[in-house]
Design a protein around this motif. Structure first.
Motif, PDB file in Angstrom:
ATOM      1  N   ARG A  89       0.835  -1.159   0.228  1.00 23.24           N
ATOM      2  CA  ARG A  89      -0.068   0.066   0.094  1.00 23.24           C
ATOM      3  C   ARG A  89       0.734   1.161  -0.011  1.00 23.24           C
ATOM      4  O   ARG A  89       0.376   2.326  -0.641  1.00 23.24           O
ATOM      5  CB  ARG A  89      -0.845  -0.036   1.265  1.00 23.24           C
ATOM      6  CG  ARG A  89      -1.666   1.169   1.092  1.00 23.24           C
ATOM      7  CD  ARG A  89      -2.629   1.602   0.128  1.00 23.24           C
ATOM      8  NE  ARG A  89      -3.294   2.809   0.405  1.00 23.24           N
ATOM      9  CZ  ARG A  89      -3.767   3.528  -0.668  1.00 23.24           C
ATOM     10  NH1 ARG A  89      -3.407   3.243  -1.914  1.00 23.24           N
ATOM     11  NH2 ARG A  89      -4.190   4.641  -0.136  1.00 23.24           N
ATOM     12  N   GLN A  90       1.786   1.012   0.729  1.00 20.02           N
ATOM     13  CA  GLN A  90       2.842   2.321   0.844  1.00 20.02           C
ATOM     14  C   GLN A  90       3.565   2.568  -0.538  1.00 20.02           C
ATOM     15  O   GLN A  90       3.672   3.624  -0.902  1.00 20.02           O
ATOM     16  CB  GLN A  90       3.766   2.138   1.883  1.00 20.02           C
ATOM     17  CG  GLN A  90       3.408   2.309   3.303  1.00 20.02           C
ATOM     18  CD  GLN A  90       2.575   3.484   3.720  1.00 20.02           C
ATOM     19  OE1 GLN A  90       3.236   4.465   3.395  1.00 20.02           O
ATOM     20  NE2 GLN A  90       1.469   3.618   4.286  1.00 20.02           N
ATOM     21  N   VAL A  91       3.785   1.445  -1.293  1.00 10.60           N
ATOM     22  CA  VAL A  91       4.474   1.741  -2.524  1.00 10.60           C
ATOM     23  C   VAL A  91       3.572   2.586  -3.495  1.00 10.60           C
ATOM     24  O   VAL A  91       4.001   3.538  -4.302  1.00 10.60           O
ATOM     25  CB  VAL A  91       4.657   0.202  -3.414  1.00 10.60           C
ATOM     26  CG1 VAL A  91       5.120   0.479  -4.700  1.00 10.60           C
ATOM     27  CG2 VAL A  91       5.502  -0.236  -2.544  1.00 10.60           C
ATOM     28  N   VAL A  92       2.116   2.304  -3.292  1.00  5.02           N
ATOM     29  CA  VAL A  92       1.480   3.116  -4.443  1.00  5.02           C
ATOM     30  C   VAL A  92       0.914   4.509  -3.688  1.00  5.02           C
ATOM     31  O   VAL A  92       0.914   5.655  -4.247  1.00  5.02           O
ATOM     32  CB  VAL A  92      -0.140   2.347  -4.246  1.00  5.02           C
ATOM     33  CG1 VAL A  92      -1.168   3.362  -4.806  1.00  5.02           C
ATOM     34  CG2 VAL A  92      -0.007   1.184  -5.046  1.00  5.02           C
ATOM     35  N   ALA A  93       0.902   4.575  -2.388  1.00  3.34           N
ATOM     36  CA  ALA A  93       0.631   5.855  -1.657  1.00  3.34           C
ATOM     37  C   ALA A  93       1.908   6.987  -1.832  1.00  3.34           C
ATOM     38  O   ALA A  93       1.450   7.965  -1.802  1.00  3.34           O
ATOM     39  CB  ALA A  93       0.345   5.567  -0.117  1.00  3.34           C
ATOM     40  N   ARG A  94       3.142   6.190  -1.717  1.00  2.66           N
ATOM     41  CA  ARG A  94       4.218   7.245  -1.914  1.00  2.66           C
ATOM     42  C   ARG A  94       5.533   6.872  -2.888  1.00  2.66           C
ATOM     43  O   ARG A  94       6.476   7.305  -2.358  1.00  2.66           O
ATOM     44  CB  ARG A  94       4.604   7.703  -0.299  1.00  2.66           C
ATOM     45  CG  ARG A  94       5.130   6.638   0.436  1.00  2.66           C
ATOM     46  CD  ARG A  94       5.296   6.973   1.786  1.00  2.66           C
ATOM     47  NE  ARG A  94       5.811   5.766   2.764  1.00  2.66           N
ATOM     48  CZ  ARG A  94       6.984   5.392   2.863  1.00  2.66           C
ATOM     49  NH1 ARG A  94       8.148   6.123   2.273  1.00  2.66           N
ATOM     50  NH2 ARG A  94       7.456   4.523   3.625  1.00  2.66           N
ATOM     51  N   GLY A 132      -3.109  -1.446  -3.488  1.00  6.65           N
ATOM     52  CA  GLY A 132      -1.559  -1.771  -2.887  1.00  6.65           C
ATOM     53  C   GLY A 132      -0.774  -2.508  -4.130  1.00  6.65           C
ATOM     54  O   GLY A 132      -1.591  -3.345  -4.762  1.00  6.65           O
ATOM     55  N   GLY A 133       0.379  -2.410  -4.367  1.00 10.35           N
ATOM     56  CA  GLY A 133       1.138  -3.130  -5.282  1.00 10.35           C
ATOM     57  C   GLY A 133       2.461  -2.868  -5.576  1.00 10.35           C
ATOM     58  O   GLY A 133       2.979  -1.916  -4.697  1.00 10.35           O
TER      59      GLY A 133
END
Length: 578
Positions: free
Chosen positions: A465-470, A484-485
């Motif tokens: 999820r953090q990869v997609v968020a930031r 997420g991904g």
């Protein structure tokens, strides 16, 4: 005694004896007449019955005398999607054949047939019609309009035979999954309809089983989602100048494949022939989703981190050495950018550090890494219900050395298919149990063996999820769906050895909603290049990720997933939550 009385005694017995003889002869004659009459009547009925049968039957193509074969069955069960919508069915049609010896005007027939069927050659037809052949197939199946046009020729040597043809009413949609059908044994009056690829071939015996003709084969596909996927992938290929694409949406709990596509594709109603030369992977018949095995790049990094957490070697906040380059013998491992001397395990995934992932892999070791990837199903062909499944065999190093350990941790050194990747991500998404991909509709989940704990699964999902968020997949942040991904960009290998500098496989593997995933999505582009900026961009963050975002945006509502909304603000405006 008077003379007359004497004569009477002599003559009367003779007359009586003559009458008896005549009566017996008459009786024998009457019996003969009745027997002959009965024989004539039986012969008449036999000949008349045979003539009636011949008059009502279709002419047969000559066969070798004495051959005994099972009857030709042309029936085949329908194939439907998960909602009962028809994907494949049988349609009554006609075949066209010729008996040249019965023809009145072969030249006129050849001319008219070449006009009706432009792909036929008039001279070839005329040569066949005037040669020694007694029987000639012209078309295995023709349309009602073509039947009428041939009727209008008025040639008694042109005849029709009933046929069942396989019809795919949605054209190329789900072409690679369905595969296609053709004709097996043929006679004039019928022909076997057999599967030649895909699920048609895998389930051929079940589809031809007369006891199950009224029971359609229900697939896990959703026709509306499948159509949306193919439209999005086609648009993505065009915008990103890619030569091919593959996409998968998979239920993380049941393993059901809701949509799976490979482009370029084909129309199974007119399936092209298998090429005999050239690169098979460039042919429309090639299924990139299951037959295409590629080095998929950084999408593999989450497996190394998840395994290390499962072994208790790290946690999401563990500081990892990311100082590059990492030297291992004559090999040098670098990052795309310089990420500093150390980063948390979470940031190793968010920033996609090859160096940091390699250091985590060193903690695991080759044997344990190999075992974990095997448990995820990444080291053997998938058991998907398609004839082509065994050909999607992962390419593994001959010797699982320490350099293999390092490169495989970040997606190089072994090749797998997009379907392998989707199944492995489903294990992370569903709480840590293995998933077996299937094309059959499932009534309920069948839990597989546990690979990681629910706690590790939740921590890995938060990293994605953090990869997609930031991180590198920020363009996949679809409002309301909490995606997420992970991205993966891998150089394509040259046939002669080494790698291309300007050709990549760009992949995004993700899940939605990330906090409680229901579906995994994988999008892979072959040789994409995004050209809107001053410099061409090939990385997955610029190519595969925008396509995946549009796919999620289109597919999620069709799958019944409502976008999450934030609490109304003071000014009364309600925004979709990111």
């Amino acid at each position: 005694m008077p003379r007359q009385a004497t004569l009477g005694r002599l003559v009367l017995p003779r007359l009586a004896k003559g009458r008896d003889t005549a009566d017996r002869a008459r009786s024998r004659a009457e019996k003969r007449i009745w027997v002959m009459g009965a024989l004539f009547a039986a012969a008449y009925l036999t000949v008349g019955g045979r003539m009636a049968v011949l008059a009502s039957s279709e002419p047969m193509e000559p066969e070798a005398a004495g051959s005994i074969e099972a009857p030709i069955l042309s029936t085949r069960a329908d194939i439907t999607d998960r909602e009962g919508r028809i994907l494949a069915t049988n349609l009554a049609t006609d075949a066209l054949y010729a008996q040249p010896r019965e023809m009145v005007d072969p030249e006129h027939a050849a001319t008219e047939l070449a006009r009706i069927f432009p792909d036929l050659d008039k001279e070839d037809l005329l040569r066949d019609f005037t040669g020694p052949r007694r029987f000639l197939w012209i078309r295995r199946q023709i349309s009602p309009e073509q039947v009428q046009a041939v009727h209008d020729i008025g040639e008694p040597g042109l005849l029709f035979g009933p046929r069942e043809m396989r019809l795919y009413p949605n054209g190329p949609i789900a072409a690679h999954v369905l595969g296609g059908a053709g004709y097996g044994r043929e006679g004039v009056e019928s022909a076997e309809v057999i599967g030649v690829a895909g699920v048609e071939r895998f389930f051929d015996a079940r589809l031809r089983d007369t006891a199950q003709q009224d029971q359609p084969l229900a697939l896990s596909l959703d026709l509306t989602v499948q159509a949306a996927m193919e439209e999005v992938l086609q648009g993505g290929m065009t915008l990103m100048n890619a030569k091919g694409a593959a996409g998968i949406i998979l239920d993380v709990h049941t393993g059901e494949i809701v949509a799976m596509a490979s482009l370029p594709d084909f129309d199974p109603n007119n399936r092209p022939p298998v090429p005999t030369k050239g690169d098979q992977s460039d042919n429309p018949l090639f299924n990139r989703a299951i037959q295409g095995v590629y080095e998929l790049g950084s999408v593999f990094k989450i497996f190394a981190v998840a395994q290390a957490m499962e072994l208790g070697l790290i946690n999401p906040q563990t500081m990892i050495d990311t100082q590059g380059p990492l030297l291992w013998g004559r090999f040098r491992i670098n990052d795309f950018h310089h990420y500093g001397a150390t980063n948390t395990a979470t940031d190793v995934i968010v920033k996609s550090s090859n160096v940091g992932t390699a250091h985590i892999a060193l903690m695991i070791g080759p044997e344990r890494q190999q075992q974990f990837l095997r448990e995820l199903g990444l080291l053997e062909p998938t058991r998907i219900e398609m004839a082509e499944a065994p050909t999607g065999r992962p390419l593994l190093p001959r010797q699982w050395s320490e350099i293999s350990l390092l490169t495989i941790s970040y997606g190089h050194g072994m090749s797998t298919s997009p379907l392998h990747l989707a199944a492995a991500y489903a294990a992370i998404a569903n709480g840590g149990t293995r998933v077996s991909p299937t094309l059959l509709r499932q009534d309920q989940p069948t839990p597989g063996p546990r690979i990681m704990s629910p706690e590790v699964s939740a921590e890995a999902r938060e990293m994605l999820r953090q990869v997609v968020a930031r991180g590198t997949a920020s363009l996949a942040d679809v409002p309301g769906y909490e995606v997420g991904g992970k991205t993966g960009t891998a150089d394509k290998p040259r046939p002669s050895g080494g790698y291309y500098d300007d050709k990549v496989i760009a992949t995004f593997a993700g899940m939605f909603p990330a906090s409680d995933p229901r579906y995994v999505v994988v999008v892979s582009l072959d040789e994409p290049v995004e050209t809107s900026g001053a410099e061409p961009r090939r990385t997955a963050g610029w190519t595969a990720v925008p396509v995946a975002a549009e796919l999620i945006r289109r597919a999620a509502p069709l799958l019944g997933i409502r976008p999450a909304v934030a609490v109304a603000s003071a000014d009364g405006v309600t925004d979709a939550a990111n």
